[in-house]
Scaffold this motif. Structure first.
Motif, PDB file in Angstrom:
ATOM      1  N   TYR A   1       0.729  -1.121  -0.085  1.00 35.76           N
ATOM      2  CA  TYR A   1      -0.064   0.101  -0.075  1.00 35.76           C
ATOM      3  C   TYR A   1       0.904   1.227  -0.008  1.00 35.76           C
ATOM      4  N   SER A   2       0.912   2.107  -0.935  1.00 30.28           N
ATOM      5  CA  SER A   2       1.674   3.177  -1.215  1.00 30.28           C
ATOM      6  C   SER A   2       1.028   4.430  -0.974  1.00 30.28           C
ATOM      7  N   ASP A   3      -0.105   4.648  -0.351  1.00 32.67           N
ATOM      8  CA  ASP A   3      -0.571   5.732   0.333  1.00 32.67           C
ATOM      9  C   ASP A   3       0.352   6.764   0.997  1.00 32.67           C
ATOM     10  N   ASP A   4       0.088   7.916   0.562  1.00 31.50           N
ATOM     11  CA  ASP A   4       1.020   9.014   1.169  1.00 31.50           C
ATOM     12  C   ASP A   4       0.938   9.142   2.790  1.00 31.50           C
ATOM     13  N   ASP A   5      -0.034   8.875   3.475  1.00 31.41           N
ATOM     14  CA  ASP A   5      -0.179   8.877   4.912  1.00 31.41           C
ATOM     15  C   ASP A   5       0.502   7.457   5.678  1.00 31.41           C
ATOM     16  N   PHE A   6       0.528   6.325   4.759  1.00 28.59           N
ATOM     17  CA  PHE A   6       1.160   5.181   5.559  1.00 28.59           C
ATOM     18  C   PHE A   6       2.533   5.435   5.465  1.00 28.59           C
ATOM     19  N   LEU A   7       3.027   6.084   3.987  1.00 27.55           N
ATOM     20  CA  LEU A   7       4.602   6.122   4.016  1.00 27.55           C
ATOM     21  C   LEU A   7       5.023   7.049   4.971  1.00 27.55           C
ATOM     22  N   HIS A   8       4.181   8.046   5.214  1.00 33.15           N
ATOM     23  CA  HIS A   8       4.702   9.160   6.009  1.00 33.15           C
ATOM     24  C   HIS A   8       4.650   8.498   7.465  1.00 33.15           C
ATOM     25  N   TYR A   9       3.884   7.757   7.846  1.00 29.91           N
ATOM     26  CA  TYR A   9       3.848   6.854   8.882  1.00 29.91           C
ATOM     27  C   TYR A   9       5.046   6.059   9.147  1.00 29.91           C
ATOM     28  N   LEU A  10       5.540   5.483   8.270  1.00 29.72           N
ATOM     29  CA  LEU A  10       6.821   4.704   8.203  1.00 29.72           C
ATOM     30  C   LEU A  10       8.122   5.622   8.379  1.00 29.72           C
ATOM     31  N   ASN A  11       8.086   6.801   7.575  1.00 30.01           N
ATOM     32  CA  ASN A  11       9.158   7.772   7.559  1.00 30.01           C
ATOM     33  C   ASN A  11       9.310   8.098   9.061  1.00 30.01           C
ATOM     34  N   ASP A  12       8.227   8.402   9.775  1.00 23.96           N
ATOM     35  CA  ASP A  12       8.194   9.048  11.279  1.00 23.96           C
ATOM     36  C   ASP A  12       8.943   8.376  12.132  1.00 23.96           C
ATOM     37  N   ARG A  13       8.915   6.870  11.885  1.00 27.36           N
ATOM     38  CA  ARG A  13       9.520   5.911  12.606  1.00 27.36           C
ATOM     39  C   ARG A  13      10.891   5.217  11.857  1.00 27.36           C
ATOM     40  N   ASN A  14      11.282   5.875  10.955  1.00 27.96           N
ATOM     41  CA  ASN A  14      12.606   5.970  10.421  1.00 27.96           C
ATOM     42  C   ASN A  14      12.833   4.152   9.825  1.00 27.96           C
ATOM     43  N   ILE A  15      11.713   3.916   9.369  1.00 30.45           N
ATOM     44  CA  ILE A  15      11.673   2.337   8.558  1.00 30.45           C
ATOM     45  C   ILE A  15      11.850   2.540   7.314  1.00 30.45           C
ATOM     46  N   GLN A  16      12.729   1.702   6.683  1.00 26.60           N
ATOM     47  CA  GLN A  16      12.946   1.704   5.435  1.00 26.60           C
ATOM     48  C   GLN A  16      13.131   0.322   4.901  1.00 26.60           C
ATOM     49  N   LEU A  17      12.963   0.295   3.569  1.00 31.89           N
ATOM     50  CA  LEU A  17      13.281  -1.204   2.890  1.00 31.89           C
ATOM     51  C   LEU A  17      14.586  -1.596   3.076  1.00 31.89           C
ATOM     52  N   GLU A  18      14.751  -3.026   3.115  1.00 29.95           N
ATOM     53  CA  GLU A  18      16.060  -3.700   3.446  1.00 29.95           C
ATOM     54  C   GLU A  18      16.468  -3.462   4.752  1.00 29.95           C
ATOM     55  N   MET A  19      15.545  -2.840   5.825  1.00 27.17           N
ATOM     56  CA  MET A  19      15.947  -2.970   7.143  1.00 27.17           C
ATOM     57  C   MET A  19      15.538  -4.197   7.759  1.00 27.17           C
ATOM     58  N   GLN A  20      16.415  -4.609   8.703  1.00 21.43           N
ATOM     59  CA  GLN A  20      16.078  -5.727   9.654  1.00 21.43           C
ATOM     60  C   GLN A  20      15.346  -5.444  10.940  1.00 21.43           C
ATOM     61  N   LEU A  21      14.115  -6.116  10.882  1.00 19.18           N
ATOM     62  CA  LEU A  21      13.465  -5.998  12.054  1.00 19.18           C
ATOM     63  C   LEU A  21      13.539  -7.007  12.802  1.00 19.18           C
ATOM     64  N   GLU A  22      13.420  -6.986  14.252  1.00 22.91           N
ATOM     65  CA  GLU A  22      13.251  -8.116  15.257  1.00 22.91           C
ATOM     66  C   GLU A  22      11.905  -7.901  15.794  1.00 22.91           C
ATOM     67  N   ILE A  23      11.110  -8.880  16.181  1.00 23.27           N
ATOM     68  CA  ILE A  23       9.811  -8.773  16.629  1.00 23.27           C
ATOM     69  C   ILE A  23      10.100  -8.910  18.118  1.00 23.27           C
ATOM     70  N   VAL A  24       9.705  -7.800  18.816  1.00 19.81           N
ATOM     71  CA  VAL A  24       9.990  -8.185  20.516  1.00 19.81           C
ATOM     72  C   VAL A  24       8.776  -8.690  21.060  1.00 19.81           C
ATOM     73  N   LYS A  25       7.709  -8.218  20.740  1.00 22.40           N
ATOM     74  CA  LYS A  25       6.361  -8.576  21.136  1.00 22.40           C
ATOM     75  C   LYS A  25       5.160  -8.253  20.245  1.00 22.40           C
ATOM     76  N   VAL A  26       4.165  -8.998  20.464  1.00 22.90           N
ATOM     77  CA  VAL A  26       2.964  -8.908  19.553  1.00 22.90           C
ATOM     78  C   VAL A  26       1.806  -8.926  20.634  1.00 22.90           C
ATOM     79  N   GLU A  27       1.021  -7.849  20.562  1.00 24.75           N
ATOM     80  CA  GLU A  27       0.236  -7.531  21.764  1.00 24.75           C
ATOM     81  C   GLU A  27      -1.096  -8.648  21.455  1.00 24.75           C
ATOM     82  N   ASN A  28      -1.558  -9.211  22.483  1.00 27.38           N
ATOM     83  CA  ASN A  28      -2.702 -10.126  22.410  1.00 27.38           C
ATOM     84  C   ASN A  28      -3.999  -9.339  22.033  1.00 27.38           C
TER      85      ASN A  28
END
Length: 216
Positions: A162-189
């Motif tokens: 999904y390449s909607d502007d709001d969603f991509l800004h959401y990722l930008n605000d969290r400094n999340i970029q493609l090819e980034m390694q992500l480690e899942i710490v917790k999934v909220e029930n």
């Protein structure tokens, strides 16, 4: 004879809706294009004349190999344009979709082949989606949604669905970029939101966002 803008918009919609059985329904096209079903029916009759689809009343459309190629070539123009805007004109990935929507209707194959050459034949666009080659072939990716991951998983962020502007800004605000390694710490029930470690720090992602992120 050149395809019209409207035909190309239908082709692109077919590309995004296509199922594993190479079928699409009139209702799906009507919804994604916000066009009334009689108009979609009329257009699909024209597509059938061009051998792009097999059309029968009250049955899903079957997309022919020729139709798939035509659809992929429209998507190729869009995704190459997005990549050119990011790589050569320094646009952010959140700013390229609308411009590409306009430029994808340029008819010159030479124009897009030159763009491809200048970019050194990229395989993916700025959102991680594969770019069809000039014969309409596309790379198959085996990716899964971030929302399907479990605590302790370590994954590589490869694409967005999904390449909607709001969603991509959401990722930008969290400094999340493609090819980034992500480690899942917790999934909220409660709401299936995720706490994720990234090279830029630990962030909280909504389940809605995680559902739109593809990882490997």
């Amino acid at each position: 004879m050149r395809n019209t803008h409207t035909e190309e918009n239908y082709l692109k919609a077919i590309f995004h809706l296509i199922s594993d059985t190479h079928t699409v329904t009139i209702n799906e096209l009507s919804k994604i294009l916000d066009v009334k079903m009689p108009s979609v029916n009329n257009m699909m009759k024209k597509f059938a004349e061009k051998k792009w689809v097999i059309y029968e009343n009250y049955k899903p459309l079957i997309i022919t190999p020729l139709g798939m190629k035509e659809a992929a070539l429209v998507v190729r123009k869009h995704r190459l344009t997005e990549m050119f805007l990011v790589e050569k004109m320094n646009f952010g990935w959140e700013n390229v979709h609308e411009i590409a929507e306009q430029l994808e209707h340029v008819h010159s194959a030479m124009f897009f082949d030159k763009m491809d050459e200048i970019l050194n034949y990229p395989r993916f666009d700025p959102h991680g989606e594969p770019i069809p080659d000039k014969d309409g072939n596309i790379i198959a990716q085996e990716l899964k949604k971030l929302s399907s991951c479990k605590s302790g998983d370590s994954v590589l962020f490869k694409a967005v669905t999904y390449s909607d502007d709001d969603f991509l800004h959401y990722l930008n605000d969290r400094n999340i970029q493609l090819e980034m390694q992500l480690e899942i710490v917790k999934v909220e029930n409660f709401d299936k939101s995720l706490l994720v470690n990234t090279p830029a720090g630990t962030v909280h992602l909504s389940s809605n966002a995680a559902d739109k992120m593809l990882v490997k």
